[in-house]
Motif scaffolding. Structure first.
Motif, PDB file in Angstrom:
ATOM      1  N   THR A  30       0.879  -1.156  -0.129  1.00 48.71           N
ATOM      2  CA  THR A  30       0.195   0.001  -0.028  1.00 48.71           C
ATOM      3  C   THR A  30       1.059   1.323   0.044  1.00 48.71           C
ATOM      4  O   THR A  30       2.077   1.182   0.392  1.00 48.71           O
ATOM      5  N   THR A  31       0.317   2.331  -0.458  1.00 48.95           N
ATOM      6  CA  THR A  31       1.007   3.543  -0.347  1.00 48.95           C
ATOM      7  C   THR A  31       1.362   4.171   1.061  1.00 48.95           C
ATOM      8  O   THR A  31       2.636   4.531   1.084  1.00 48.95           O
ATOM      9  N   ARG A  32       0.724   3.713   1.912  1.00 51.66           N
ATOM     10  CA  ARG A  32       1.091   4.064   3.457  1.00 51.66           C
ATOM     11  C   ARG A  32       2.098   3.199   3.773  1.00 51.66           C
ATOM     12  O   ARG A  32       3.231   3.818   4.322  1.00 51.66           O
ATOM     13  N   ARG A  33       2.316   1.869   3.339  1.00 46.75           N
ATOM     14  CA  ARG A  33       3.446   1.301   4.168  1.00 46.75           C
ATOM     15  C   ARG A  33       4.671   1.727   3.069  1.00 46.75           C
ATOM     16  O   ARG A  33       5.601   1.409   3.693  1.00 46.75           O
ATOM     17  N   ALA A  35       5.371   4.757   1.901  1.00 44.71           N
ATOM     18  CA  ALA A  35       5.645   6.067   2.620  1.00 44.71           C
ATOM     19  C   ALA A  35       6.321   5.619   4.026  1.00 44.71           C
ATOM     20  O   ALA A  35       7.472   6.376   4.362  1.00 44.71           O
ATOM     21  N   GLU A  36       5.876   4.853   4.831  1.00 47.92           N
ATOM     22  CA  GLU A  36       6.276   4.588   6.044  1.00 47.92           C
ATOM     23  C   GLU A  36       7.779   3.850   6.017  1.00 47.92           C
ATOM     24  O   GLU A  36       8.834   4.289   6.726  1.00 47.92           O
ATOM     25  N   GLN A  37       8.033   2.997   4.923  1.00 47.85           N
ATOM     26  CA  GLN A  37       9.252   2.424   4.705  1.00 47.85           C
ATOM     27  C   GLN A  37      10.438   3.374   4.171  1.00 47.85           C
ATOM     28  O   GLN A  37      11.510   3.295   4.499  1.00 47.85           O
ATOM     29  N   PRO A  41       6.262  11.462   4.745  1.00 47.61           N
ATOM     30  CA  PRO A  41       4.695  11.444   4.946  1.00 47.61           C
ATOM     31  C   PRO A  41       4.036  11.175   3.664  1.00 47.61           C
ATOM     32  O   PRO A  41       4.543  11.082   2.562  1.00 47.61           O
ATOM     33  N   LEU A  42       2.903  10.333   4.076  1.00 46.02           N
ATOM     34  CA  LEU A  42       2.028   9.935   2.840  1.00 46.02           C
ATOM     35  C   LEU A  42       1.866  10.885   1.895  1.00 46.02           C
ATOM     36  O   LEU A  42       1.834  10.714   0.604  1.00 46.02           O
ATOM     37  N   HIS A  46       2.164  11.130  -2.151  1.00 41.65           N
ATOM     38  CA  HIS A  46       0.980  11.440  -3.353  1.00 41.65           C
ATOM     39  C   HIS A  46       1.559  12.694  -4.232  1.00 41.65           C
ATOM     40  O   HIS A  46       1.053  12.985  -5.245  1.00 41.65           O
ATOM     41  N   LYS A  52      -0.609   5.043  -7.420  1.00 37.75           N
ATOM     42  CA  LYS A  52       0.383   3.898  -7.198  1.00 37.75           C
ATOM     43  C   LYS A  52       0.896   3.232  -8.392  1.00 37.75           C
ATOM     44  O   LYS A  52       1.792   2.793  -8.463  1.00 37.75           O
TER      45      LYS A  52
END
Length: 202
Positions: A30-33, A35-37, A41-42, A46, A52
């Motif tokens: 996912t884009t959230r994961r 970004a966290e990696q 910031p998410l 974007h 994606k």
């Protein structure tokens, strides 16, 4: 703190996507994961990518460029057999240098094959065309037909992809060098027979 350029940030997201895809698969990327990696910031992800799918396009480009750089480093002046060996070892080295690259690449190719727009096929086709050109330069005169060159390309990629899957499944880094030597010996044996077939056919 120095400002990170958009180009550098996009590369951070590509690297992070490779890590997440390798560990969680496409569905888990996912884009959230991602970004966290990337420790970003998410919203920044974007900002860099509209979707994606746009990010994944850069991921495929990154994979293709890694293979392309290795293939371009082969020396067609070293003779046909040695050139084919260099191509095989070069592709193997892409996989062998990183579990993440190997796992993510195989996942990406498998996923792309199931989509309407198979970006993985584009990566393969570019690598195939590069190998064809290198092998044509390495084959003196009319030693090889276009069919033989295509066979060599297919055998090289099949051996490399099979090795990568076997290596990831068994997970024994200590045996990697032995496996590379074994796979190269298989290519040598098959290639000698294929060249002999060409000579008989002429």
């Amino acid at each position: 703190m120095p400002r990170v350029s958009a180009v550098e940030r996009r590369q951070d997201f590509v690297n992070a996507a490779m890590e997440v895809i390798a560990s969680r698969g496409i569905d888990g990327a996912t884009t959230r994961r991602i970004a966290e990696q990337a420790q970003a910031p998410l919203a920044t992800l974007h900002y860099c990518y509209n979707s994606k799918e746009d990010l994944f396009a850069d991921v495929y480009e990154f994979v293709g460029s890694r293979f392309q750089a290795v293939l371009d480093g082969s020396d067609p002046h070293s003779g046909l057999a040695e050139t084919a060996r260099q191509l095989l070892r070069g592709v193997l080295s892409c996989y062998f240098e990183s579990h993440t690259f190997a796992a993510a690449t195989l996942e990406l190719f498998s996923w792309a094959q199931r989509q309407s727009e198979n970006r993985g096929l584009g990566v393969y086709e570019r690598a195939f065309e590069t190998m064809r050109g290198i092998l044509r330069k390495a084959a003196p005169g009319d030693q090889l037909s276009s069919e033989a060159i295509e066979d060599i390309v297919n055998v090289i990629t099949s051996l490399a992809d099979g090795f990568a899957l076997n290596w990831l499944t068994r997970g024994d880094d200590s045996l990697a060098d032995d496996k590379i030597n074994l796979v190269t010996a298989v290519l040598d044996s098959w290639l000698a027979d294929r060249i002999a077939q060409e000579a008989t056919a002429r």
